[in-house]
Scaffold this motif. Structure first.
Motif, PDB file in Angstrom:
ATOM      1  N   ILE A  88       0.737  -1.172   0.112  1.00 36.83           N
ATOM      2  CA  ILE A  88       0.078   0.066  -0.021  1.00 36.83           C
ATOM      3  C   ILE A  88       0.919   1.412   0.064  1.00 36.83           C
ATOM      4  O   ILE A  88       0.618   2.297  -0.587  1.00 36.83           O
ATOM      5  N   VAL A  89       1.954   1.200   0.846  1.00 34.85           N
ATOM      6  CA  VAL A  89       2.838   2.584   0.742  1.00 34.85           C
ATOM      7  C   VAL A  89       3.739   2.380  -0.551  1.00 34.85           C
ATOM      8  O   VAL A  89       3.738   3.546  -0.896  1.00 34.85           O
ATOM      9  N   ASN A  90       4.160   1.674  -0.819  1.00 32.83           N
ATOM     10  CA  ASN A  90       5.192   1.605  -1.836  1.00 32.83           C
ATOM     11  C   ASN A  90       4.795   1.498  -3.311  1.00 32.83           C
ATOM     12  O   ASN A  90       5.366   1.971  -4.201  1.00 32.83           O
TER      13      ASN A  90
ATOM     14  N   TRP B 100      -5.612   6.915   0.194  1.00 30.63           N
ATOM     15  CA  TRP B 100      -4.179   6.187   0.231  1.00 30.63           C
ATOM     16  C   TRP B 100      -3.721   6.542   1.823  1.00 30.63           C
ATOM     17  O   TRP B 100      -3.369   5.468   2.090  1.00 30.63           O
ATOM     18  N   LEU B 101      -3.950   7.677   2.265  1.00 29.07           N
ATOM     19  CA  LEU B 101      -3.353   7.466   3.587  1.00 29.07           C
ATOM     20  C   LEU B 101      -4.292   6.835   4.587  1.00 29.07           C
ATOM     21  O   LEU B 101      -3.904   5.984   5.494  1.00 29.07           O
ATOM     22  N   PHE B 102      -5.389   6.787   4.211  1.00 30.67           N
ATOM     23  CA  PHE B 102      -6.368   5.999   5.133  1.00 30.67           C
ATOM     24  C   PHE B 102      -6.070   4.577   5.081  1.00 30.67           C
ATOM     25  O   PHE B 102      -5.949   3.689   5.936  1.00 30.67           O
TER      26      PHE B 102
ATOM     27  N   VAL C 223       4.091  14.186   2.135  1.00 27.95           N
ATOM     28  CA  VAL C 223       4.469  14.544   3.484  1.00 27.95           C
ATOM     29  C   VAL C 223       4.021  13.911   4.685  1.00 27.95           C
ATOM     30  O   VAL C 223       4.429  13.670   5.495  1.00 27.95           O
ATOM     31  N   LEU C 224       2.506  13.654   4.685  1.00 27.81           N
ATOM     32  CA  LEU C 224       1.741  13.220   5.760  1.00 27.81           C
ATOM     33  C   LEU C 224       2.133  11.768   6.017  1.00 27.81           C
ATOM     34  O   LEU C 224       2.186  11.378   6.897  1.00 27.81           O
ATOM     35  N   ILE C 225       2.448  11.019   4.875  1.00 23.43           N
ATOM     36  CA  ILE C 225       3.037   9.495   4.823  1.00 23.43           C
ATOM     37  C   ILE C 225       4.080   9.393   5.859  1.00 23.43           C
ATOM     38  O   ILE C 225       4.374   8.360   6.684  1.00 23.43           O
ATOM     39  N   LYS C 226       5.021  10.364   6.016  1.00 22.77           N
ATOM     40  CA  LYS C 226       6.184  10.389   7.109  1.00 22.77           C
ATOM     41  C   LYS C 226       5.850  10.193   8.258  1.00 22.77           C
ATOM     42  O   LYS C 226       6.820   9.341   8.866  1.00 22.77           O
ATOM     43  N   GLU C 227       4.598  10.473   8.617  1.00 18.22           N
ATOM     44  CA  GLU C 227       4.322  10.366  10.029  1.00 18.22           C
ATOM     45  C   GLU C 227       4.020   9.040  10.297  1.00 18.22           C
ATOM     46  O   GLU C 227       4.036   8.452  11.547  1.00 18.22           O
ATOM     47  N   GLU C 228       3.599   7.956   9.154  1.00 10.06           N
ATOM     48  CA  GLU C 228       3.298   6.646   9.461  1.00 10.06           C
ATOM     49  C   GLU C 228       4.567   5.699   9.345  1.00 10.06           C
ATOM     50  O   GLU C 228       4.525   4.562   9.415  1.00 10.06           O
ATOM     51  N   LEU C 229       5.915   6.392   8.937  1.00 12.05           N
ATOM     52  CA  LEU C 229       6.941   5.264   8.919  1.00 12.05           C
ATOM     53  C   LEU C 229       8.299   5.707   9.210  1.00 12.05           C
ATOM     54  O   LEU C 229       8.321   6.889   9.936  1.00 12.05           O
TER      55      LEU C 229
ATOM     56  N   GLN D 185      12.167   3.595   6.618  1.00 10.97           N
ATOM     57  CA  GLN D 185      11.156   3.306   5.609  1.00 10.97           C
ATOM     58  C   GLN D 185      10.863   4.436   4.693  1.00 10.97           C
ATOM     59  O   GLN D 185      10.694   4.438   3.525  1.00 10.97           O
ATOM     60  N   TYR D 186      10.888   5.793   5.236  1.00  7.73           N
ATOM     61  CA  TYR D 186      10.351   6.824   4.497  1.00  7.73           C
ATOM     62  C   TYR D 186      11.568   7.343   3.530  1.00  7.73           C
ATOM     63  O   TYR D 186      11.291   7.611   2.422  1.00  7.73           O
ATOM     64  N   GLU D 187      12.817   7.139   3.733  1.00  8.38           N
ATOM     65  CA  GLU D 187      13.951   7.317   2.683  1.00  8.38           C
ATOM     66  C   GLU D 187      13.641   6.101   1.647  1.00  8.38           C
ATOM     67  O   GLU D 187      13.896   6.728   0.327  1.00  8.38           O
ATOM     68  N   ALA D 188      13.435   4.899   1.875  1.00 14.37           N
ATOM     69  CA  ALA D 188      13.293   3.965   0.954  1.00 14.37           C
ATOM     70  C   ALA D 188      11.829   4.287   0.100  1.00 14.37           C
ATOM     71  O   ALA D 188      11.815   4.122  -1.070  1.00 14.37           O
ATOM     72  N   PHE D 189      11.154   4.837   0.653  1.00 12.11           N
ATOM     73  CA  PHE D 189       9.587   5.224   0.225  1.00 12.11           C
ATOM     74  C   PHE D 189      10.037   6.323  -0.744  1.00 12.11           C
ATOM     75  O   PHE D 189       9.389   6.138  -2.100  1.00 12.11           O
TER      76      PHE D 189
END
Length: 299
Positions: free
Chosen positions: A146-148, A183-185, A229-235, A239-243
Motif C-alpha cells: 500500500i505504501v510503496n 491512500w493515507l487511510f 509529507v503526511l505519510i512520513k508520520e506513518e513510517l 522506511q521513509y527514505e526508501a519510500f
C-alpha cells in the motif's frame, strides 16, 4: 444478521445520486442503513435524498456545511451504527450482490478485517463499461505494498472494500487532504497488519465523467504532494527514505518518458508535480532529506 452502514458523501453530484441510491436499494443483502451526507451541496442532492428517505427508512439524510470529501465521510462514520462500513461516492455504483458476498466471507472467517472486491469503470462520455485502470486481482494487500506501490502498480477505489468497524477503531480520513485521502487511510488501516481477502468479481463501478475530482490535474498534484509529507508520520526514517527513493525513481522515469513525448516539458503534469513536491518539502523543512536521497540515487 449484521448491520452494514453505507456512507455516501455528496457534493454537486445530484445528477448521478439517483442511480447510486438505486444500486443501494437493490442490494440482495437487506440489513443495511445508508447515510447520505450532504456536504453543503447547492444542487438537487437534498431533494433526491429526502425522497428516498420517505420511500425507505433505511436511508438517512444528514446535511452539513461544506468541508470536503474527508469531512463528509467522517460525519457519516460518527453517525454509523453498523457492524461493517461500506463507503460509496455519490456517482459510483454497487452491484446487487456486493454486500451479500462480502458479508458472507466475514461469516466464514471471523478474523477478517476487510473484504476487497474487483471493480470496473463506467465511461459516461462513450457509454462504455471498461476494465479497471489497474489489475488488483494479483495484488498482495499489506502495509508495504500500500505504501510503496500505490499509484505505481495499483490503487484501490474505496468502495471496493467492506470494512469491519471494530477493526477500524477510531480511524478517520485526514481532512487536510482534499484528494489522496484514501491512500493515507489505507496506509493507516494496514499499519496494524489487518487480515484481508479478495473477491475476484467486479462488484462495484467507478464512474468516469468530467466533474470527477480525479479529472483535475492541478487538484490531484497538490493533494499528492501533501500526501507524500503526511505519510512520513506513518513510517520510520529508513522506511521513509526508501519510500521517497522509489517515488523519485518512478517520477524520474515518467519525466524522461514525457521528455521523449513532449517538446515543452514545463507544461507536463510530471514537471509541475516535481516543482510542487520540491516546494512543499522546502516549506516543511524536508528538503535536506530529499537531497540526501537524491544523492544516494545518483550514486
Amino acid at each position: 444478521m449484521f448491520l452494514v452502514t453505507i456512507i455516501i458523501p455528496c457534493y454537486n453530484q445530484g445528477q448521478f445520486l439517483q442511480e447510486t441510491l438505486v444500486s443501494v436499494y437493490h442490494q440482495t443483502y437487506t440489513d443495511w442503513e445508508c447515510i447520505i451526507v450532504n456536504d453543503g451541496s447547492p444542487d438537487s442532492t437534498e431533494e433526491i435524498a429526502l425522497d428516498w428517505c420517505k420511500k425507505d427508512s433505511r436511508f438517512i439524510y444528514f446535511k452539513k456545511e461544506n468541508g470536503g470529501l474527508s469531512s463528509a465521510r467522517n460525519a457519516g462514520l460518527q453517525l454509523s451504527k453498523g457492524d461493517y462500513i461500506q463507503f460509496l461516492d455519490s456517482d459510483d455504483l454497487l452491484a446487487p450482490d456486493k454486500l451479500f458476498f462480502s458479508v458472507k466471507l466475514f461469516d466464514v472467517d471471523t478474523t477478517l478485517d476487510v473484504v476487497i472486491t474487483d471493480y470496473n469503470m463506467l465511461d459516461i462520455k462513450n457509454s462504455q463499461i471498461k476494465p479497471p485502470v489497474y489489475n488488483i486481482s494479483n495484488v498482495h494487500f499489506n502495509f508495504d505494498t500500500i505504501v510503496n506501490q500505490w499509484d505505481i502498480d495499483f490503487t484501490i477505489p474505496i468502495h471496493c472494500a467492506l470494512f469491519k468497524k471494530s477493526s477500524m477503531g477510531n480511524l478517520q480520513f485526514n481532512e487536510i487532504l482534499k484528494a489522496k485521502e484514501d491512500w493515507l487511510f489505507w496506509i493507516q488501516f494496514f499499519k496494524k497488519s489487518y487480515n484481508v481477502t479478495f473477491i475476484n468479481q467486479q462488484l462495484v463501478s467507478y464512474r468516469l465523467h468530467e466533474k470527477s475530482m480525479t479529472q483535475s490535474a492541478s487538484y490531484m498534484v497538490e493533494s499528492q504532494s501533501l500526501a507524500l509529507v503526511l505519510i512520513k508520520e506513518e513510517l520510520s526514517t529508513a522506511q521513509y527514505e526508501a519510500f521517497l527513493l522509489k517515488r523519485l525513481n518512478f517520477y524520474k522515469q515518467k519525466y524522461l518518458d514525457n521528455a521523449f513525448k513532449y517538446s515543452n516539458l514545463k507544461n507536463s503534469l510530471t514537471y509541475r508535480f516535481a516543482l510542487k513536491v520540491k516546494s512543499v518539502f522546502k516549506n516543511l523543512g524536508l528538503l535536506p532529506i530529499v537531497k540526501i536521497i537524491l544523492q544516494k540515487f545518483r550514486n
